[in-house]
Design a protein around this motif. Structure first.
Motif, PDB file in Angstrom:
ATOM      1  N   ASN A   1      38.742  81.640  11.708  1.00 36.92           N
ATOM      2  CA  ASN A   1      38.382  80.574  10.861  1.00 36.92           C
ATOM      3  C   ASN A   1      37.697  80.696   9.633  1.00 36.92           C
ATOM      4  OD1 ASN A   1      39.477  78.196  12.284  1.00 36.92           O
ATOM      5  ND2 ASN A   1      37.602  77.935  13.409  1.00 36.92           N
ATOM      6  N   GLY A   2      38.602  81.406   8.799  1.00 30.70           N
ATOM      7  CA  GLY A   2      38.223  81.682   7.586  1.00 30.70           C
ATOM      8  C   GLY A   2      37.022  82.621   7.299  1.00 30.70           C
ATOM      9  N   SER A   3      36.533  83.250   8.134  1.00 36.65           N
ATOM     10  CA  SER A   3      35.530  84.524   8.100  1.00 36.65           C
ATOM     11  C   SER A   3      35.430  85.147   6.578  1.00 36.65           C
ATOM     12  CB  SER A   3      35.722  85.491   9.179  1.00 36.65           C
ATOM     13  OG  SER A   3      35.456  84.929  10.440  1.00 36.65           O
ATOM     14  N   THR A   4      34.239  84.973   6.111  1.00 36.48           N
ATOM     15  CA  THR A   4      33.892  85.870   4.937  1.00 36.48           C
ATOM     16  C   THR A   4      33.115  87.025   4.992  1.00 36.48           C
ATOM     17  OG1 THR A   4      31.764  84.489   4.634  1.00 36.48           O
ATOM     18  CG2 THR A   4      33.710  83.531   3.668  1.00 36.48           C
ATOM     19  N   ASP A   5      33.081  87.632   6.350  1.00 36.85           N
ATOM     20  CA  ASP A   5      32.340  88.752   6.610  1.00 36.85           C
ATOM     21  C   ASP A   5      33.651  89.634   6.862  1.00 36.85           C
ATOM     22  OD1 ASP A   5      33.230  88.475   9.062  1.00 36.85           O
ATOM     23  OD2 ASP A   5      31.118  88.047  10.120  1.00 36.85           O
ATOM     24  N   SER A   6      33.206  90.878   7.625  1.00 38.53           N
ATOM     25  CA  SER A   6      34.067  91.899   7.448  1.00 38.53           C
ATOM     26  C   SER A   6      34.928  91.697   8.878  1.00 38.53           C
ATOM     27  CB  SER A   6      33.464  93.194   7.692  1.00 38.53           C
ATOM     28  OG  SER A   6      32.232  93.251   8.750  1.00 38.53           O
ATOM     29  N   THR A   7      35.011  90.821   9.605  1.00 40.47           N
ATOM     30  CA  THR A   7      35.652  90.477  10.872  1.00 40.47           C
ATOM     31  C   THR A   7      36.971  90.849  10.820  1.00 40.47           C
ATOM     32  OG1 THR A   7      34.016  88.584  11.526  1.00 40.47           O
ATOM     33  CG2 THR A   7      36.207  88.647  12.700  1.00 40.47           C
ATOM     34  N   VAL A   8      37.993  90.228   9.936  1.00 36.63           N
ATOM     35  CA  VAL A   8      39.331  90.458   9.941  1.00 36.63           C
ATOM     36  C   VAL A   8      39.377  92.104   9.747  1.00 36.63           C
ATOM     37  CG1 VAL A   8      41.559  89.942   8.699  1.00 36.63           C
ATOM     38  CG2 VAL A   8      39.731  88.241   9.263  1.00 36.63           C
TER      39      VAL A   8
ATOM     40  N   LEU B   1      38.751  94.076  12.845  1.00 32.07           N
ATOM     41  CA  LEU B   1      39.699  94.058  13.937  1.00 32.07           C
ATOM     42  C   LEU B   1      41.146  94.779  13.635  1.00 32.07           C
ATOM     43  CD1 LEU B   1      39.053  89.982  14.845  1.00 32.07           C
ATOM     44  CD2 LEU B   1      38.637  92.115  16.309  1.00 32.07           C
ATOM     45  N   ALA B   2      41.443  94.486  12.544  1.00 35.37           N
ATOM     46  CA  ALA B   2      42.684  95.135  12.179  1.00 35.37           C
ATOM     47  C   ALA B   2      42.663  96.592  12.279  1.00 35.37           C
ATOM     48  CB  ALA B   2      43.169  94.499  10.709  1.00 35.37           C
ATOM     49  N   SER B   3      41.571  97.374  12.038  1.00 34.84           N
ATOM     50  CA  SER B   3      41.255  98.686  11.904  1.00 34.84           C
ATOM     51  C   SER B   3      41.210  99.287  13.299  1.00 34.84           C
ATOM     52  CB  SER B   3      40.122  99.116  10.879  1.00 34.84           C
ATOM     53  OG  SER B   3      39.866 100.416  11.013  1.00 34.84           O
ATOM     54  N   LEU B   4      40.409  98.666  13.860  1.00 36.36           N
ATOM     55  CA  LEU B   4      39.989  99.108  15.439  1.00 36.36           C
ATOM     56  C   LEU B   4      41.063  98.559  16.423  1.00 36.36           C
ATOM     57  CD1 LEU B   4      36.299  98.110  15.330  1.00 36.36           C
ATOM     58  CD2 LEU B   4      37.195 100.547  15.216  1.00 36.36           C
TER      59      LEU B   4
ATOM     60  N   VAL C   1      41.115  84.063  20.917  1.00 35.51           N
ATOM     61  CA  VAL C   1      39.709  84.271  20.592  1.00 35.51           C
ATOM     62  C   VAL C   1      39.612  83.314  19.476  1.00 35.51           C
ATOM     63  CG1 VAL C   1      37.764  85.843  20.236  1.00 35.51           C
ATOM     64  CG2 VAL C   1      39.565  86.667  21.670  1.00 35.51           C
ATOM     65  N   LEU C   2      38.638  82.782  19.486  1.00 37.06           N
ATOM     66  CA  LEU C   2      38.336  81.830  18.134  1.00 37.06           C
ATOM     67  C   LEU C   2      36.912  82.388  17.568  1.00 37.06           C
ATOM     68  CD1 LEU C   2      39.182  79.269  16.537  1.00 37.06           C
ATOM     69  CD2 LEU C   2      37.878  77.897  17.860  1.00 37.06           C
ATOM     70  N   THR C   3      37.104  82.728  16.314  1.00 39.57           N
ATOM     71  CA  THR C   3      35.936  83.162  15.929  1.00 39.57           C
ATOM     72  C   THR C   3      35.714  82.757  14.044  1.00 39.57           C
ATOM     73  OG1 THR C   3      34.605  85.242  15.360  1.00 39.57           O
ATOM     74  CG2 THR C   3      37.131  85.286  14.850  1.00 39.57           C
ATOM     75  N   ARG C   4      34.425  82.799  13.881  1.00 38.09           N
ATOM     76  CA  ARG C   4      34.318  82.835  12.408  1.00 38.09           C
ATOM     77  C   ARG C   4      32.857  83.391  12.010  1.00 38.09           C
ATOM     78  NH1 ARG C   4      34.631  80.011   7.498  1.00 38.09           N
ATOM     79  NH2 ARG C   4      32.787  79.422   6.435  1.00 38.09           N
ATOM     80  N   ASN C   5      32.966  84.629  11.136  1.00 35.62           N
ATOM     81  CA  ASN C   5      31.586  85.184  10.516  1.00 35.62           C
ATOM     82  C   ASN C   5      30.979  85.848  11.822  1.00 35.62           C
ATOM     83  OD1 ASN C   5      32.381  84.937   7.922  1.00 35.62           O
ATOM     84  ND2 ASN C   5      31.129  82.956   7.612  1.00 35.62           N
ATOM     85  N   HIS C   6      31.521  86.078  13.019  1.00 39.86           N
ATOM     86  CA  HIS C   6      30.669  86.688  13.960  1.00 39.86           C
ATOM     87  C   HIS C   6      31.118  88.060  14.512  1.00 39.86           C
ATOM     88  CE1 HIS C   6      29.197  82.606  15.421  1.00 39.86           C
ATOM     89  NE2 HIS C   6      28.305  82.783  14.798  1.00 39.86           N
TER      90      HIS C   6
ATOM     91  N   ILE D   1      34.019  91.887  17.838  1.00 42.10           N
ATOM     92  CA  ILE D   1      34.437  93.203  18.231  1.00 42.10           C
ATOM     93  C   ILE D   1      34.104  93.472  19.528  1.00 42.10           C
ATOM     94  CG2 ILE D   1      34.089  95.665  17.835  1.00 42.10           C
ATOM     95  CD1 ILE D   1      35.547  94.170  15.374  1.00 42.10           C
ATOM     96  N   ASP D   2      33.048  93.086  20.224  1.00 46.67           N
ATOM     97  CA  ASP D   2      32.619  93.576  21.271  1.00 46.67           C
ATOM     98  C   ASP D   2      33.702  92.438  22.326  1.00 46.67           C
ATOM     99  OD1 ASP D   2      30.596  95.059  20.760  1.00 46.67           O
ATOM    100  OD2 ASP D   2      29.215  93.561  20.911  1.00 46.67           O
ATOM    101  N   THR D   3      33.893  91.377  22.273  1.00 49.33           N
ATOM    102  CA  THR D   3      34.709  90.648  22.938  1.00 49.33           C
ATOM    103  C   THR D   3      36.135  91.153  23.085  1.00 49.33           C
ATOM    104  OG1 THR D   3      33.357  88.536  22.670  1.00 49.33           O
ATOM    105  CG2 THR D   3      35.628  88.279  23.244  1.00 49.33           C
TER     106      THR D   3
END
Length: 323
Positions: free
Chosen positions: A54-61, A64-67, A24-29, A34-36
């Motif tokens: 791709n270098g997200s600056t929000d809480s994505t990473v 994901l690691a927690s859930l 899954v490719l993502t950045r700041n979504h 999480i839904d996907t």
């Protein structure tokens, strides 16, 4: 590049684990991702899931690691565009990899059917999924365009294509690795076009597969001026790298026309020119049958645009481009 590698994502036995890894490719979504990932980890095939961030600056990473502690996360330091797939696919422990973005997910059973089809058709390197909305009624306009412009009849596992949707496909892992992944300089437009030409030149096939069903959120957004210009520029670069002079000149003329329409002829034209030596240094003309295939597809695209303008408009808004 930082890689989070949970023990649960260790190398499986040859046939004892899942047949397919989903990247899954993502950045700041964060919400979409999480839904996907939740949908993918709930699939009956129980695929391995790798998130290429791709270098997200929000809480994505962090979320994901927690859930999803069973999901491997490959975190780049910046926006690599399509090239973000490269590192993640290199880590896939399975024979096949399904690629999607953070707003696309595969339907239950689709990955199992895709694996069986690839088993039965070793010449096929890429299956382009049939992408639909939530209710399965509306087919993604890029799929409509691919099917309408396919130069081959519908035969198992599907009609032959000259290109594919990088964010909705199933690929042979070994073939993608041998290809060297997506070209980083084209990672924001054109990388999959170059990959498709190289796959076809190597004797592999790309097909549209109705049985490989994927869903996608409706995220049609218009391109910015810079995106329009970058797509046209990169298409010209791809043509210069792989196609005959006639096709390269046609792609260049199209790019200049796009630059003029976007009122960016000077800056975009200069950027195009700067890449000429780079492209010529990588020039490797594809075989005649691949050239013929790409020309057939371009003619068909022009006919579709003339005959079905509504589909062509949606196709462009969906993030696809044809010259």
């Amino acid at each position: 590049m930082n890689v989070s590698d949970p023990a649960s994502a260790a190398e499986p036995g040859p046939r004892t684990g899942p047949r397919v890894t989903v990247v899954v490719l993502t950045r700041n979504h964060v919400r979409q991702t999480i839904d996907t990932v939740a949908r993918l980890t709930a699939l009956p095939e129980r695929p391995y899931v790798i998130v290429a961030d791709n270098g997200s600056t929000d809480s994505t990473v962090g979320l994901l690691a927690s859930l999803f502690p069973q999901v491997r996360i490959v975190q780049a330091l910046g926006d690599l565009g399509m090239a973000g797939f490269n590192r993640a696919i290199s880590l896939a422990p399975t024979e096949y990899v399904a690629c999607c973005d953070d707003s696309t997910w595969f339907a239950p059973g689709a990955l199992a059917r895709a694996a069986l089809l690839l088993d039965e058709h070793p010449q096929v390197a890429v299956l382009n999924a049939r992408v639909v909305g939530d209710d399965e009624r509306e087919i993604h306009p890029a799929c409509l365009m691919l099917h309408a412009t396919s130069p081959a009849a519908d035969e198992p596992p599907g009609p032959t294509l000259a290109g594919y949707m990088a964010g909705a496909c199933i690929v042979r892992t070994a073939v993608f690795r041998a290809l060297g992944g997506y070209e980083t300089r084209l990672s924001h437009g054109g990388a999959e076009e170059l990959a498709a030409l190289d796959l076809l030149a190597a004797g592999h096939a790309i097909v549209y597969c109705e049985q490989a069903l994927a869903h996608r959120e409706p995220l049609y957004r218009g391109f910015t001026r810079a995106q329009h210009c970058a797509l046209a520029r990169n298409a010209a670069w791809v043509a210069w790298m792989r196609l005959p002079m006639r096709d390269a000149l046609a792609a260049t003329a199209h790019a200049l026309a796009v630059f003029a329409r976007q009122r960016s002829l000077g800056p975009a034209g200069f950027a195009l020119l700067r890449g000429v030596f780079w492209t010529l240094g990588r020039r490797r003309r594809v075989p005649a049958h691949v050239v013929q295939l790409t020309r057939q597809v371009r003619r068909a695209e022009r006919q579709v645009r003339a005959g079905i303008p509504a589909v062509a408009e949606k196709y462009d808004r969906a993030g696809q481009r044809a010259w």
